[in-house]
Design a protein around this motif. Structure first.
Motif, PDB file in Angstrom:
ATOM      1  N   THR A   9      15.090 -26.069   3.247  1.00  0.00           N
ATOM      2  CA  THR A   9      13.969 -26.180   2.313  1.00  0.00           C
ATOM      3  C   THR A   9      12.809 -25.290   2.747  1.00  0.00           C
ATOM      4  OG1 THR A   9      14.579 -28.466   1.798  1.00  0.00           O
ATOM      5  CG2 THR A   9      12.354 -27.760   1.222  1.00  0.00           C
ATOM      6  N   GLU A  10      12.457 -25.377   4.020  1.00  0.00           N
ATOM      7  CA  GLU A  10      11.320 -24.597   4.535  1.00  0.00           C
ATOM      8  C   GLU A  10      11.623 -23.103   4.471  1.00  0.00           C
ATOM      9  OE1 GLU A  10       8.696 -24.180   8.680  1.00  0.00           O
ATOM     10  OE2 GLU A  10       9.934 -25.963   8.314  1.00  0.00           O
ATOM     11  N   ARG A  11      12.858 -22.727   4.806  1.00  0.00           N
ATOM     12  CA  ARG A  11      13.220 -21.304   4.771  1.00  0.00           C
ATOM     13  C   ARG A  11      13.150 -20.743   3.362  1.00  0.00           C
ATOM     14  NH1 ARG A  11      19.235 -19.542   6.053  1.00  0.00           N
ATOM     15  NH2 ARG A  11      19.374 -19.455   3.785  1.00  0.00           N
ATOM     16  N   LEU A  12      13.652 -21.486   2.394  1.00  0.00           N
ATOM     17  CA  LEU A  12      13.622 -21.025   1.006  1.00  0.00           C
ATOM     18  C   LEU A  12      12.187 -20.923   0.493  1.00  0.00           C
ATOM     19  CD1 LEU A  12      16.603 -22.921  -0.681  1.00  0.00           C
ATOM     20  CD2 LEU A  12      16.528 -20.584   0.213  1.00  0.00           C
ATOM     21  N   GLU A  13      11.328 -21.841   0.931  1.00  0.00           N
ATOM     22  CA  GLU A  13       9.932 -21.788   0.518  1.00  0.00           C
ATOM     23  C   GLU A  13       9.254 -20.541   1.085  1.00  0.00           C
ATOM     24  OE1 GLU A  13       6.244 -22.857  -1.189  1.00  0.00           O
ATOM     25  OE2 GLU A  13       8.338 -23.347  -1.632  1.00  0.00           O
ATOM     26  N   LYS A  14       9.543 -20.216   2.346  1.00  0.00           N
ATOM     27  CA  LYS A  14       8.987 -19.001   2.943  1.00  0.00           C
ATOM     28  C   LYS A  14       9.490 -17.764   2.212  1.00  0.00           C
ATOM     29  CE  LYS A  14       8.291 -20.776   7.645  1.00  0.00           C
ATOM     30  NZ  LYS A  14       8.711 -20.663   9.069  1.00  0.00           N
ATOM     31  N   GLU A  15      10.774 -17.761   1.852  1.00  0.00           N
ATOM     32  CA  GLU A  15      11.332 -16.629   1.115  1.00  0.00           C
ATOM     33  C   GLU A  15      10.677 -16.499  -0.253  1.00  0.00           C
ATOM     34  OE1 GLU A  15      15.508 -17.330   1.002  1.00  0.00           O
ATOM     35  OE2 GLU A  15      15.844 -16.755   3.102  1.00  0.00           O
ATOM     36  N   ARG A  16      10.427 -17.652  -0.909  1.00  0.00           N
ATOM     37  CA  ARG A  16       9.774 -17.622  -2.215  1.00  0.00           C
ATOM     38  C   ARG A  16       8.362 -17.058  -2.109  1.00  0.00           C
ATOM     39  NH1 ARG A  16       6.183 -20.305  -5.076  1.00  0.00           N
ATOM     40  NH2 ARG A  16       5.755 -21.743  -3.357  1.00  0.00           N
ATOM     41  N   LEU A  17       7.635 -17.494  -1.086  1.00  0.00           N
ATOM     42  CA  LEU A  17       6.269 -17.002  -0.896  1.00  0.00           C
ATOM     43  C   LEU A  17       6.259 -15.508  -0.575  1.00  0.00           C
ATOM     44  CD1 LEU A  17       4.725 -19.953   1.161  1.00  0.00           C
ATOM     45  CD2 LEU A  17       4.346 -19.405  -1.256  1.00  0.00           C
ATOM     46  N   THR A  18       7.262 -15.056   0.187  1.00  0.00           N
ATOM     47  CA  THR A  18       7.362 -13.624   0.499  1.00  0.00           C
ATOM     48  C   THR A  18       7.610 -12.814  -0.754  1.00  0.00           C
ATOM     49  OG1 THR A  18       8.224 -14.092   2.720  1.00  0.00           O
ATOM     50  CG2 THR A  18       8.632 -11.897   1.828  1.00  0.00           C
ATOM     51  N   VAL A  19       8.510 -13.314  -1.617  1.00  0.00           N
ATOM     52  CA  VAL A  19       8.796 -12.615  -2.880  1.00  0.00           C
ATOM     53  C   VAL A  19       7.548 -12.581  -3.755  1.00  0.00           C
ATOM     54  CG1 VAL A  19      10.103 -12.755  -5.037  1.00  0.00           C
ATOM     55  CG2 VAL A  19      11.259 -13.119  -2.857  1.00  0.00           C
ATOM     56  N   GLU A  20       6.856 -13.710  -3.844  1.00  0.00           N
ATOM     57  CA  GLU A  20       5.643 -13.764  -4.665  1.00  0.00           C
ATOM     58  C   GLU A  20       4.571 -12.810  -4.126  1.00  0.00           C
ATOM     59  OE1 GLU A  20       4.152 -17.673  -5.210  1.00  0.00           O
ATOM     60  OE2 GLU A  20       5.795 -18.287  -6.535  1.00  0.00           O
ATOM     61  N   LYS A  21       4.480 -12.719  -2.794  1.00  0.00           N
ATOM     62  CA  LYS A  21       3.500 -11.816  -2.204  1.00  0.00           C
ATOM     63  C   LYS A  21       3.808 -10.370  -2.564  1.00  0.00           C
ATOM     64  CE  LYS A  21       1.518 -10.380   2.223  1.00  0.00           C
ATOM     65  NZ  LYS A  21       1.561 -10.534   3.701  1.00  0.00           N
ATOM     66  N   LYS A  22       5.097  -9.997  -2.487  1.00  0.00           N
ATOM     67  CA  LYS A  22       5.491  -8.635  -2.851  1.00  0.00           C
ATOM     68  C   LYS A  22       5.265  -8.378  -4.334  1.00  0.00           C
ATOM     69  CE  LYS A  22       8.926  -8.027   0.822  1.00  0.00           C
ATOM     70  NZ  LYS A  22      10.366  -7.806   1.140  1.00  0.00           N
ATOM     71  N   GLN A  23       5.561  -9.378  -5.169  1.00  0.00           N
ATOM     72  CA  GLN A  23       5.324  -9.235  -6.599  1.00  0.00           C
ATOM     73  C   GLN A  23       3.842  -9.033  -6.879  1.00  0.00           C
ATOM     74  OE1 GLN A  23       7.157 -12.903  -7.902  1.00  0.00           O
ATOM     75  NE2 GLN A  23       8.962 -11.831  -8.684  1.00  0.00           N
ATOM     76  N   LEU A  24       3.000  -9.810  -6.175  1.00  0.00           N
ATOM     77  CA  LEU A  24       1.563  -9.688  -6.367  1.00  0.00           C
ATOM     78  C   LEU A  24       1.072  -8.310  -5.960  1.00  0.00           C
ATOM     79  CD1 LEU A  24      -1.161 -10.913  -7.064  1.00  0.00           C
ATOM     80  CD2 LEU A  24      -1.278 -11.857  -4.750  1.00  0.00           C
ATOM     81  N   GLU A  25       1.588  -7.798  -4.848  1.00  0.00           N
ATOM     82  CA  GLU A  25       1.175  -6.467  -4.396  1.00  0.00           C
ATOM     83  C   GLU A  25       1.537  -5.404  -5.438  1.00  0.00           C
ATOM     84  OE1 GLU A  25       3.187  -6.084  -0.705  1.00  0.00           O
ATOM     85  OE2 GLU A  25       1.744  -7.294   0.432  1.00  0.00           O
ATOM     86  N   VAL A  26       2.732  -5.528  -6.022  1.00  0.00           N
ATOM     87  CA  VAL A  26       3.149  -4.571  -7.050  1.00  0.00           C
ATOM     88  C   VAL A  26       2.273  -4.699  -8.290  1.00  0.00           C
ATOM     89  CG1 VAL A  26       5.023  -3.941  -8.621  1.00  0.00           C
ATOM     90  CG2 VAL A  26       5.521  -4.447  -6.233  1.00  0.00           C
ATOM     91  N   VAL A  27       2.020  -5.955  -8.701  1.00  0.00           N
ATOM     92  CA  VAL A  27       1.202  -6.193  -9.897  1.00  0.00           C
ATOM     93  C   VAL A  27      -0.203  -5.647  -9.711  1.00  0.00           C
ATOM     94  CG1 VAL A  27       0.073  -8.002 -11.236  1.00  0.00           C
ATOM     95  CG2 VAL A  27       2.506  -8.165 -10.736  1.00  0.00           C
ATOM     96  N   ILE A  28      -0.810  -5.911  -8.536  1.00  0.00           N
ATOM     97  CA  ILE A  28      -2.172  -5.433  -8.277  1.00  0.00           C
ATOM     98  C   ILE A  28      -2.219  -3.908  -8.298  1.00  0.00           C
ATOM     99  CG2 ILE A  28      -3.960  -5.278  -6.508  1.00  0.00           C
ATOM    100  CD1 ILE A  28      -3.299  -8.130  -5.707  1.00  0.00           C
ATOM    101  N   ALA A  29      -1.247  -3.280  -7.666  1.00  0.00           N
ATOM    102  CA  ALA A  29      -1.213  -1.812  -7.644  1.00  0.00           C
ATOM    103  C   ALA A  29      -1.024  -1.240  -9.042  1.00  0.00           C
ATOM    104  CB  ALA A  29      -0.092  -1.340  -6.718  1.00  0.00           C
ATOM    105  N   LEU A  30      -0.105  -1.822  -9.808  1.00  0.00           N
ATOM    106  CA  LEU A  30       0.162  -1.333 -11.162  1.00  0.00           C
ATOM    107  C   LEU A  30      -1.018  -1.587 -12.084  1.00  0.00           C
ATOM    108  CD1 LEU A  30       2.168  -0.120 -13.157  1.00  0.00           C
ATOM    109  CD2 LEU A  30       3.073  -2.413 -13.563  1.00  0.00           C
ATOM    110  N   ALA A  31      -1.583  -2.788 -11.995  1.00  0.00           N
ATOM    111  CA  ALA A  31      -2.718  -3.122 -12.853  1.00  0.00           C
ATOM    112  C   ALA A  31      -3.927  -2.243 -12.532  1.00  0.00           C
ATOM    113  CB  ALA A  31      -3.081  -4.593 -12.685  1.00  0.00           C
ATOM    114  N   GLY A  32      -4.164  -1.987 -11.253  1.00  0.00           N
ATOM    115  CA  GLY A  32      -5.280  -1.129 -10.862  1.00  0.00           C
ATOM    116  C   GLY A  32      -5.107   0.283 -11.377  1.00  0.00           C
ATOM    117  N   ALA A  33      -3.884   0.804 -11.269  1.00  0.00           N
ATOM    118  CA  ALA A  33      -3.617   2.156 -11.759  1.00  0.00           C
ATOM    119  C   ALA A  33      -3.765   2.227 -13.273  1.00  0.00           C
ATOM    120  CB  ALA A  33      -2.212   2.587 -11.344  1.00  0.00           C
ATOM    121  N   ALA A  34      -3.236   1.210 -13.975  1.00  0.00           N
ATOM    122  CA  ALA A  34      -3.336   1.195 -15.440  1.00  0.00           C
ATOM    123  C   ALA A  34      -4.780   1.088 -15.887  1.00  0.00           C
ATOM    124  CB  ALA A  34      -2.514   0.031 -15.998  1.00  0.00           C
ATOM    125  N   ALA A  35      -5.569   0.239 -15.229  1.00  0.00           N
ATOM    126  CA  ALA A  35      -6.980   0.081 -15.587  1.00  0.00           C
ATOM    127  C   ALA A  35      -7.732   1.392 -15.395  1.00  0.00           C
ATOM    128  CB  ALA A  35      -7.602  -1.032 -14.737  1.00  0.00           C
TER     129      ALA A  35
END
Length: 254
Positions: A152-178
């Motif tokens: 359970t704990e490992r999957l939660e860490k993996e989920r948070l890691t994926v979300e962090k990477k997704q957020l980094e991509v979204v922030i970079a893309l949104a900043g460039a688009a803006a």
């Protein structure tokens, strides 16, 4: 006298043999107890079944992870759906897709594989399992062993890691688009102002220009939010599509 001596000799031999058997029996019991202590000290859940899949060993970690004690499972069968193994889609695996049965039938080990077991309180717990056959001295399969750990704990860490990477991509893309959209949008707003000044008394066209200008400012507000995204929130869209929720992901209140 000779018969008595022979009798005493036979009895002494019998007692000697019995003593040796008792010694071997005590050693076997001692070794068996030691083996159980090793199994109980493991961090992973470990259980052993016979070829009919009846539980014969259930260690302390199995109880800790599943909530079921030795008294709950010993003598019962794993296909009684005690653990009720399922895949990520909720499909039951205990009857037709039991990995432990596959190990005993194929005479080989399998795993690690991620499954879900039913805790005694009813909730589902993700576990990583490995299975293997147990052989006797003649090479016959006499049972199977399964080890499992709560991930359970490992999957939660993996989920948070994926979300962090997704957020980094979204922030970079949104900043460039803006950045890329802001300049042409400002140019459109400036042109609308010039067009309004060049018009005479055509109130209908001015009304159209006002509507366009309002839409431009609305777009500009969205661009500002895109430039201040700090979270990754999604929402449902048409056709069962998930899209970024700009309002909830931005620091700017809607």
């Amino acid at each position: 006298m000779s018969i008595a001596i022979i009798f005493i000799f036979v009895v002494s031999i019998f007692l000697s043999v019995l003593k040796e058997k008792n010694r071997k029996l005590r050693r076997l019991i001692s070794e068996n107890d030691y083996l159980h202590k090793i199994i109980d000290s493991a961090n992973e859940g470990i259980y052993v079944t016979d070829v009919r899949r009846k539980f014969i060993i259930w260690n302390e970690a199995s109880q800790r992870i599943s909530g079921y004690s030795k008294e709950d499972v010993m003598g019962r069968y794993c296909f009684d759906n005690i653990l009720d193994h399922t895949d990520e889609n909720g499909k039951n695996l205990c009857h037709d897709h039991c990995l432990l049965v596959k190990s005993m039938n194929d005479r080989k080990s399998y795993g690690p594989e991620v499954l879900y077991l039913k805790h005694r309180n009813g909730c589902k717990i993700p576990v990583e399992i490995m299975t293997g056959p147990i052989f006797d001295m003649e090479g016959n399969v006499i049972g199977g062993v399964e080890t499992f750990r709560d991930i359970t704990e490992r999957l939660e860490k993996e989920r948070l890691t994926v979300e962090k990477k997704q957020l980094e991509v979204v922030i970079a893309l949104a900043g460039a688009a803006a950045h890329e959209l802001r300049q042409p949008l400002q140019a459109i707003i400036a042109l609308l102002s010039l067009m309004r000044n060049d018009l005479s008394d055509n109130s209908e066209i001015k009304g159209y220009l006002d509507d366009i200008e309002k839409s431009c400012y609305r777009i500009n507000n969205i661009i500002k939010k895109m430039g201040t995204i700090t979270d990754y929130k999604i929402k449902d869209y048409a056709g069962n599509i998930k899209i970024l929720d700009i309002d909830k992901s931005s620091d700017i209140l809607p």
